[in-house]
Motif scaffolding. Sequence first.
Motif, short mmCIF file in Angstrom:
data_model
loop_
_atom_site.label_atom_id
_atom_site.label_comp_id
_atom_site.label_asym_id
_atom_site.label_seq_id
_atom_site.Cartn_x
_atom_site.Cartn_y
_atom_site.Cartn_z
N ILE A 73 0.84 -1.20 0.00
CA ILE A 73 0.00 0.00 0.00
C ILE A 73 0.87 1.25 0.00
CG2 ILE A 73 -1.70 1.34 1.33
CD1 ILE A 73 -2.82 -1.44 2.28
N GLY A 74 1.97 1.21 0.74
CA GLY A 74 2.87 2.36 0.81
C GLY A 74 3.56 2.65 -0.51
N LEU A 75 3.91 1.59 -1.28
CA LEU A 75 4.68 1.76 -2.52
C LEU A 75 3.83 2.08 -3.75
CD1 LEU A 75 7.29 -1.17 -2.23
CD2 LEU A 75 7.71 1.28 -1.90
N ASN A 76 2.54 1.75 -3.70
CA ASN A 76 1.68 1.94 -4.87
C ASN A 76 0.74 3.11 -4.68
OD1 ASN A 76 2.02 -0.60 -6.84
ND2 ASN A 76 2.29 -1.27 -4.72
N SER A 77 0.95 4.16 -5.44
CA SER A 77 0.18 5.40 -5.28
C SER A 77 -1.30 5.23 -5.59
CB SER A 77 0.77 6.51 -6.15
OG SER A 77 0.80 6.10 -7.51
N HIS A 78 -1.65 4.29 -6.50
CA HIS A 78 -3.07 4.11 -6.81
C HIS A 78 -3.84 3.43 -5.68
CE1 HIS A 78 -1.67 0.08 -8.00
NE2 HIS A 78 -2.93 -0.32 -7.88
N LEU A 79 -3.11 2.95 -4.66
CA LEU A 79 -3.76 2.39 -3.46
C LEU A 79 -3.86 3.43 -2.34
CD1 LEU A 79 -2.17 -1.19 -3.23
CD2 LEU A 79 -4.34 -0.53 -4.27
N HIS A 80 -3.47 4.66 -2.62
CA HIS A 80 -3.55 5.72 -1.61
C HIS A 80 -4.95 6.34 -1.61
CE1 HIS A 80 1.12 6.28 -1.65
NE2 HIS A 80 0.74 5.09 -1.24
N THR A 81 -5.92 5.51 -1.22
CA THR A 81 -7.32 5.91 -1.12
C THR A 81 -7.80 5.64 0.30
OG1 THR A 81 -8.12 3.73 -1.77
CG2 THR A 81 -7.70 5.31 -3.56
N PRO A 82 -8.95 6.20 0.70
CA PRO A 82 -9.45 5.97 2.07
C PRO A 82 -9.56 4.49 2.44
CG PRO A 82 -10.70 7.73 1.05
CD PRO A 82 -9.79 7.18 -0.02
N MET A 83 -10.07 3.66 1.52
CA MET A 83 -10.23 2.23 1.80
C MET A 83 -8.90 1.58 2.19
SD MET A 83 -11.56 -0.72 -0.81
CE MET A 83 -11.24 -2.45 -0.51
N ARG A 109 -8.77 -11.76 -2.36
CA ARG A 109 -10.10 -11.40 -2.87
C ARG A 109 -10.15 -9.99 -3.44
NH1 ARG A 109 -14.29 -14.51 -1.74
NH2 ARG A 109 -15.68 -12.72 -1.93
N ASN A 110 -8.97 -9.38 -3.63
CA ASN A 110 -8.95 -7.98 -4.05
C ASN A 110 -8.12 -7.81 -5.33
OD1 ASN A 110 -8.13 -5.11 -4.11
ND2 ASN A 110 -9.22 -5.01 -2.17
N LYS A 111 -8.77 -7.39 -6.41
CA LYS A 111 -8.09 -7.24 -7.70
C LYS A 111 -7.01 -6.16 -7.65
CE LYS A 111 -12.00 -8.80 -10.50
NZ LYS A 111 -13.05 -8.40 -11.48
N ASP A 112 -7.28 -5.04 -6.96
CA ASP A 112 -6.31 -3.94 -6.87
C ASP A 112 -5.03 -4.38 -6.17
OD1 ASP A 112 -8.01 -2.21 -8.15
OD2 ASP A 112 -8.89 -1.43 -6.30
N VAL A 113 -5.20 -5.14 -5.07
CA VAL A 113 -4.03 -5.61 -4.31
C VAL A 113 -3.23 -6.61 -5.14
CG1 VAL A 113 -3.29 -6.91 -2.26
CG2 VAL A 113 -5.07 -5.19 -2.04
N LYS A 114 -3.92 -7.54 -5.82
CA LYS A 114 -3.22 -8.53 -6.66
C LYS A 114 -2.49 -7.85 -7.81
CE LYS A 114 -6.86 -11.42 -6.96
NZ LYS A 114 -7.66 -12.61 -7.33
N SER A 115 -3.12 -6.83 -8.39
CA SER A 115 -2.49 -6.08 -9.48
C SER A 115 -1.25 -5.33 -8.99
CB SER A 115 -3.50 -5.10 -10.08
OG SER A 115 -2.89 -4.24 -10.99
N ALA A 116 -1.38 -4.70 -7.81
CA ALA A 116 -0.25 -3.96 -7.23
C ALA A 116 0.90 -4.91 -6.88
CB ALA A 116 -0.71 -3.21 -5.97
N LEU A 117 0.56 -6.11 -6.39
CA LEU A 117 1.58 -7.11 -6.05
C LEU A 117 2.35 -7.55 -7.30
CD1 LEU A 117 2.86 -8.96 -3.92
CD2 LEU A 117 1.04 -10.62 -4.37
N LYS A 118 1.63 -7.79 -8.39
CA LYS A 118 2.29 -8.18 -9.66
C LYS A 118 3.23 -7.10 -10.16
CE LYS A 118 -1.39 -11.28 -11.24
NZ LYS A 118 -2.53 -11.43 -12.17
N LYS A 119 2.75 -5.84 -10.13
CA LYS A 119 3.58 -4.71 -10.58
C LYS A 119 4.83 -4.55 -9.72
CE LYS A 119 -0.13 -1.91 -12.61
NZ LYS A 119 -0.93 -0.68 -12.47
#
Length: 315
Positions: free
Chosen positions: A53-63, A297-307
Amino acid sequence: MPEMRMVAENSSGTEFILAGLTSQPELQIPFFFLFLGFYMVTVVGNLGLITLIGLNSHLHTPMYFFLYNLSFIDFCYSTVITPKMLMSFVSKKNIISYAGCMTQLFFFLFFVISESFILSAMACDRYVAICKPLVYMATMSPQICLLLLLGVYVMGFVGAMAHTACMLRLTFCANNLVDHYMCDILPLLELSCTSTYVNELVVFIVVGIDIGVPTVTIFISYALILSSILHIHSTEGRSKAFSTCSSHIIAVSLFFGSGAFMYLKPSSLLPMNQGKVSSLFYTIVVPMLNPLIYSLRNKDVKSALKKTLSKILFS
């Protein structure tokens, strides 16, 4: 006799012996490696999610801001309990000092109460995201998120201070064997020589608030979310709304379900050994499962992990 009793009280006031999870010698080593494995998964999972979450800027959302803090809390309260628990499997006497016991009690309560309120903050976030999507970013602004987070940790601190301060006023008798793998409120109250009426009253009030307020908040949030989802006409829209909060529903069910099983059953129906197993799930297994639930269960997290992994491998 009174003199011997006083000596016992004073000596037991400096240290406790944690009975551990089991007294069967043949289970000690297998349990040590089992729970060491659990702890390693918990540490890697939660620190991995924090880093991701810290490294991926597109995960810098309230959730993900709240998920970041949930992972931090899970890592911390697992670390407060598990290393000392592992000691009971490899040592004849798992001794903990009086100060160490009170410190463990305080931090365990601080993080576990904080977790109940961070889950309710996450429920509010999901409510705004699904029911009021057009004003989501304005409603869940960085200032509001920080205020909610401050409230979470303030409630954790106040609850932990109330329980720990009441515990510090007690005098403990000659029997300093805590029938548990950690310093928890109920096993410690059983060892007290002095009246525990005030402690029991504080448990009733504080636990009522710390379970009642988050439960009501989560229940109302998801009732409104369900009502909103049922009004979505497109199948794709409904599916997306359900997937958005399904991970959170699983995490909430695990946390409050295991806690309710431990604390809401009469003590006569829940022997101490069974109580230890219940609190084991509540304190050890849930912090390990949370990062797995949110990542798998989270597409955003899996995508961020791959990147992130591809950047590390190709750099």
